[in-house]
Design a protein around this motif. Structure first.
Motif, short mmCIF file in Angstrom:
data_model
loop_
_atom_site.label_atom_id
_atom_site.label_comp_id
_atom_site.label_asym_id
_atom_site.label_seq_id
_atom_site.Cartn_x
_atom_site.Cartn_y
_atom_site.Cartn_z
N LEU A 97 -10.24 8.25 6.52
CA LEU A 97 -8.83 8.01 6.23
C LEU A 97 -8.09 9.33 6.11
CD1 LEU A 97 -6.89 5.49 4.44
CD2 LEU A 97 -6.68 7.77 3.46
N LEU A 98 -7.19 9.57 7.04
CA LEU A 98 -6.32 10.75 6.96
C LEU A 98 -5.04 10.31 6.26
CD1 LEU A 98 -5.30 13.61 7.58
CD2 LEU A 98 -4.65 12.78 9.86
N GLN A 99 -4.81 10.90 5.10
CA GLN A 99 -3.66 10.50 4.30
C GLN A 99 -2.35 10.88 5.00
OE1 GLN A 99 -4.16 8.77 1.56
NE2 GLN A 99 -2.38 9.02 0.26
N HIS A 100 -1.49 9.89 5.16
CA HIS A 100 -0.18 10.05 5.80
C HIS A 100 0.87 10.25 4.71
CE1 HIS A 100 3.32 8.81 8.29
NE2 HIS A 100 3.66 8.09 7.24
N PRO A 101 1.87 11.08 4.82
CA PRO A 101 2.11 11.96 5.97
C PRO A 101 1.40 13.30 5.81
CG PRO A 101 3.97 12.06 4.43
CD PRO A 101 2.94 11.15 3.82
N VAL A 121 -10.84 3.19 10.04
CA VAL A 121 -10.72 2.06 9.11
C VAL A 121 -9.28 1.81 8.67
CG1 VAL A 121 -13.08 2.06 8.24
CG2 VAL A 121 -11.40 3.63 7.23
N ASP A 122 -8.36 2.71 9.02
CA ASP A 122 -6.95 2.50 8.66
C ASP A 122 -6.10 2.23 9.91
OD1 ASP A 122 -4.94 2.19 6.80
OD2 ASP A 122 -4.50 4.33 6.61
N GLY A 123 -6.76 1.98 11.03
CA GLY A 123 -6.04 1.58 12.24
C GLY A 123 -4.95 2.54 12.68
N PRO A 257 3.87 -1.80 -10.13
CA PRO A 257 2.54 -1.86 -9.51
C PRO A 257 1.95 -3.28 -9.52
CG PRO A 257 2.41 -1.01 -11.77
CD PRO A 257 3.88 -1.20 -11.46
N ALA A 258 0.70 -3.37 -9.11
CA ALA A 258 -0.09 -4.62 -9.12
C ALA A 258 0.33 -5.60 -8.04
CB ALA A 258 -0.07 -5.29 -10.50
N GLY A 259 0.95 -5.10 -6.98
CA GLY A 259 1.28 -5.96 -5.84
C GLY A 259 0.47 -5.55 -4.63
N1 LIG Z 1 -3.36 6.80 6.12
C1 LIG Z 1 -2.81 6.33 5.00
N2 LIG Z 1 -3.11 5.08 4.59
C2 LIG Z 1 -2.58 4.58 3.43
O1 LIG Z 1 -2.86 3.42 3.08
C3 LIG Z 1 -1.73 5.41 2.64
C4 LIG Z 1 -1.45 6.69 3.11
N3 LIG Z 1 -2.00 7.12 4.29
N4 LIG Z 1 -0.64 7.52 2.44
C5 LIG Z 1 -0.13 7.18 1.13
C6 LIG Z 1 0.03 5.70 0.97
C7 LIG Z 1 0.14 5.23 -0.45
N5 LIG Z 1 -0.87 4.23 -0.62
C8 LIG Z 1 -1.08 3.53 -1.79
C9 LIG Z 1 -2.20 2.77 -2.01
C10 LIG Z 1 -2.41 2.13 -3.20
C11 LIG Z 1 -1.49 2.21 -4.23
C12 LIG Z 1 -1.76 1.51 -5.50
O2 LIG Z 1 -2.77 0.86 -5.65
N6 LIG Z 1 -0.88 1.60 -6.49
C13 LIG Z 1 -1.07 0.95 -7.78
C14 LIG Z 1 -0.53 1.77 -8.91
C15 LIG Z 1 -0.82 3.23 -8.82
C16 LIG Z 1 -1.05 3.89 -10.14
O3 LIG Z 1 -1.53 3.23 -11.07
O4 LIG Z 1 -0.75 5.09 -10.21
C17 LIG Z 1 -0.37 -0.38 -7.80
O5 LIG Z 1 0.54 -0.58 -6.98
O6 LIG Z 1 -0.71 -1.20 -8.64
C18 LIG Z 1 -0.35 2.94 -4.01
C19 LIG Z 1 -0.15 3.59 -2.82
C20 LIG Z 1 -1.63 4.17 0.51
N7 LIG Z 1 -1.17 5.00 1.45
#
Ligand SMILES: Nc1nc(=O)c2c([nH]1)NC[C@@H]1CN(c3ccc(C(=O)N[C@@H](CCC(=O)O)C(=O)O)cc3)C=[N+]21
Length: 281
Positions: A97-101, A121-123, A257-259
């Motif tokens: 998984l390469l974190q975007h951006p 795995v992140d398409g 959160p939690a969605g």
């Molecule tokens: N290639 C790539 N794939 C991603 O899927 C991707 C990414 N880049 N870049 C960043 C964003 C952000 N993201 C989140 C995932 C889970 C929560 C998450 O689980 N948040 C909790 C709360 C977070 C907390 O407690 O701090 C919630 O909504 O309940 C949030 C943000 C995936 N991202």
């Protein structure tokens, strides 16, 4: 009062996805395989670091492995591609998984496309995206897949509905638009240049917010009875949807959160287990 509202519980959906992984992870362990996700983070964005940490912790809790590759802000495209290729070649790594951006000076498309399709795995690769658009991807992007999983978990109908997606990013707006279309929704994809955006959102039976602007979607944009999915993750855990206002008209809505967030992470784990099984066949 909002007691008659269906608040879509992402933690519950995530639990159901993760529960189904326990036995599969056990089966793999009999073969000496521990599903392993490699996360690659470029630069020092603290929020991104938090998400990457959450992904690693989630792996650990399920008895999976995770590897973290942290690269400095000044990393070149070439260096990032080389780091990804190393993970491609590592038989112990099943998902990347390469974190975007990534920082603006990096060619993100080139970096995404460096990921081996079996580990995407992140398409995010061009091929993975195209497979998803045609409806036969092994690994659709995790947040779009999470949105679809929430709709499925709660049996919310998609066929024939008008879905309005706000945002067209490569890992969210575009792929989720394709997935909704593949399930027979009529899809309108809105973005920063869309004129009369509010009027379009008002047509939505399903509204997906993926803009990255806190509380962007207002209460009076929501058609009475609509299903609202908030994929926003702004600073301070604030979604793209003004929840308190939008919950009034909505039939069902995800909180932040939690969605969508926890379901995204559960989906990423599931895809990593899928990849480990497929790579070990
Ligand atoms: N290639 C790539 N794939 C991603 O899927 C991707 C990414 N880049 N870049 C960043 C964003 C952000 N993201 C989140 C995932 C889970 C929560 C998450 O689980 N948040 C909790 C709360 C977070 C907390 O407690 O701090 C919630 O909504 O309940 C949030 C943000 C995936 N991202």
């Amino acid at each position: 009062m909002v007691t008659d509202k269906l608040i879509l519980n992402g933690n519950q959906v995530a639990e159901s996805i993760k529960e189904a992984l326990v036995e599969r992870i056990q089966q793999l362990s009999h073969k000496g395989i521990v599903p392993c996700l490699a996360t690659v983070l470029v630069g020092e964005n603290p929020a991104s670091a938090t998400y990457v940490r959450m992904k690693g912790n989630a792996c650990k809790r399920l008895g999976m492995q995770s590897i973290r590759i942290d690269l400095p802000e000044a990393t070149t495209t070439k260096e990032l591609v080389a780091a990804i290729q190393q993970l491609n070649d590592d038989p112990g790594v099943h998902g990347i998984l390469l974190q975007h951006p990534v920082p603006a000076h990096i060619d993100e498309r080139a970096a995404f496309d460096a990921i081996r399709i079996e580990k995407d795995v992140d398409g995010v690769t061009t091929l993975g995206y195209a497979q998803n658009a045609f409806g036969f991807a092994k690994f659709p992007s995790c947040t779009p897949a999470a949105i679809m999983a929430i709709l499925a978990y709660y049996n919310l109908p998609i066929k024939g509905k008008h879905a309005v997606v706000i945002g067209r990013s490569p890992i969210l707006g575009k792929p989720v638009s394709a997935m909704l279309l593949n399930q027979d929704a009529t899809v309108t994809t809105c973005h920063s240049r869309t004129t009369h955006l509010e009027d379009l959102v008002r047509l939505g039976d399903i509204v997906v917010a993926a803009v990255g602007k806190p509380n962007f979607v207002k209460g009076d944009w929501i058609k009475p009875g609509a299903v609202v999915l908030d994929a926003g993750y702004n600073e301070g855990n604030i979604g793209d949807v003004d929840f308190e206002a939008c919950v009034e008209n909505a039939y069902a809505i995800t909180p932040v959160p939690a969605g969508v967030g926890p379901v995204t992470i559960a989906t990423l784990l599931k895809h990593t287990v899928d990849a480990a099984e497929l790579l070990s066949e």
